[in-house]
Design a protein around this motif. Structure first.
Motif, PDB file in Angstrom:
ATOM      1  N   ARG A  23      47.744 -14.508 -21.680  1.00 41.83           N
ATOM      2  CA  ARG A  23      46.681 -13.884 -22.489  1.00 41.83           C
ATOM      3  C   ARG A  23      45.700 -14.927 -23.002  1.00 41.83           C
ATOM      4  O   ARG A  23      44.490 -14.725 -22.969  1.00 41.83           O
ATOM      5  CB  ARG A  23      47.286 -13.120 -23.664  1.00 41.83           C
ATOM      6  N   ARG A  31      37.695 -14.620 -19.330  1.00 42.07           N
ATOM      7  CA  ARG A  31      38.206 -13.741 -18.277  1.00 42.07           C
ATOM      8  C   ARG A  31      37.831 -14.231 -16.880  1.00 42.07           C
ATOM      9  O   ARG A  31      37.817 -13.470 -15.934  1.00 42.07           O
ATOM     10  CB  ARG A  31      37.788 -12.300 -18.522  1.00 42.07           C
ATOM     11  N   TRP A  47      42.803  -6.839 -17.193  1.00 40.51           N
ATOM     12  CA  TRP A  47      42.823  -6.849 -18.656  1.00 40.51           C
ATOM     13  C   TRP A  47      42.491  -5.440 -19.109  1.00 40.51           C
ATOM     14  O   TRP A  47      41.437  -4.902 -18.754  1.00 40.51           O
ATOM     15  CB  TRP A  47      41.784  -7.831 -19.192  1.00 40.51           C
ATOM     16  N   ILE A  62      47.323  -7.783 -20.503  1.00 36.97           N
ATOM     17  CA  ILE A  62      47.190  -8.022 -19.072  1.00 36.97           C
ATOM     18  C   ILE A  62      48.267  -7.211 -18.368  1.00 36.97           C
ATOM     19  O   ILE A  62      49.434  -7.265 -18.739  1.00 36.97           O
ATOM     20  CB  ILE A  62      47.361  -9.518 -18.744  1.00 36.97           C
TER      21      ILE A  62
END
Length: 151
Positions: A23, A31, A47, A62
């Motif tokens: 994460r 991202r 995500w 995730i």
């Protein structure tokens, strides 16, 4: 053999540490790292942002997924632990969410697959992981197959 597990899982502490690292990687890279597209025979990583069902605050997680036509499909399995994952409980309360994929965000609506559709999608996952049924037997309840349809 009585008492022997069919499959091996790392300890909950190891899984939790990995999830936190993954994460953080996704968050701090904007991202750009840690998410990937599903390919034939291989899961992708997305995500998912839900709203907390009690707080209304955004919650990110995730998830592994496969593609089924235009739909994304994931399993509500919480590391194969007994409890339902919070993201799945949040989706049941608010099914309209956004997922982030390597190609950008996608608005979706979540629902649980039922009946023959669930069986078909479970079989698609089983082709990726032949031990899927053994993992699922670690849980006291049936694992939801979650369909994320474009909206």
């Amino acid at each position: 053999m009585a008492g022997k597990r069919e499959v091996w899982l790392p300890s909950r502490a190891v899984m939790t540490a990995f999830w936190r690292f993954h994460r953080a990687l996704v968050r701090y890279s904007g991202r750009r790292l840690g998410l990937w597209r599903a390919r034939p025979g291989r899961e992708g990583a997305m995500w998912l942002t839900t709203r907390g069902r009690r707080t209304g605050s955004p919650r990110g997680v995730i998830l592994a997924y496969i593609e089924d036509g235009p739909n994304l499909v994931t399993l509500a399995m919480n590391g194969w632990g007994a409890a339902e994952p919070a993201w799945w409980l949040n989706l049941q309360a608010g099914p309209d969410v956004t997922v982030d994929l390597p190609g950008g965000p996608r608005p979706v609506r979540a629902r649980a697959a039922r009946g023959a559709e669930r069986d078909r999608l479970w079989d698609l996952y089983r082709r990726i992981d032949p031990k899927l049924d053994a993992y699922a037997r670690l849980r006291p309840t049936e694992t939801a197959v979650v369909v994320l349809e474009p909206r």
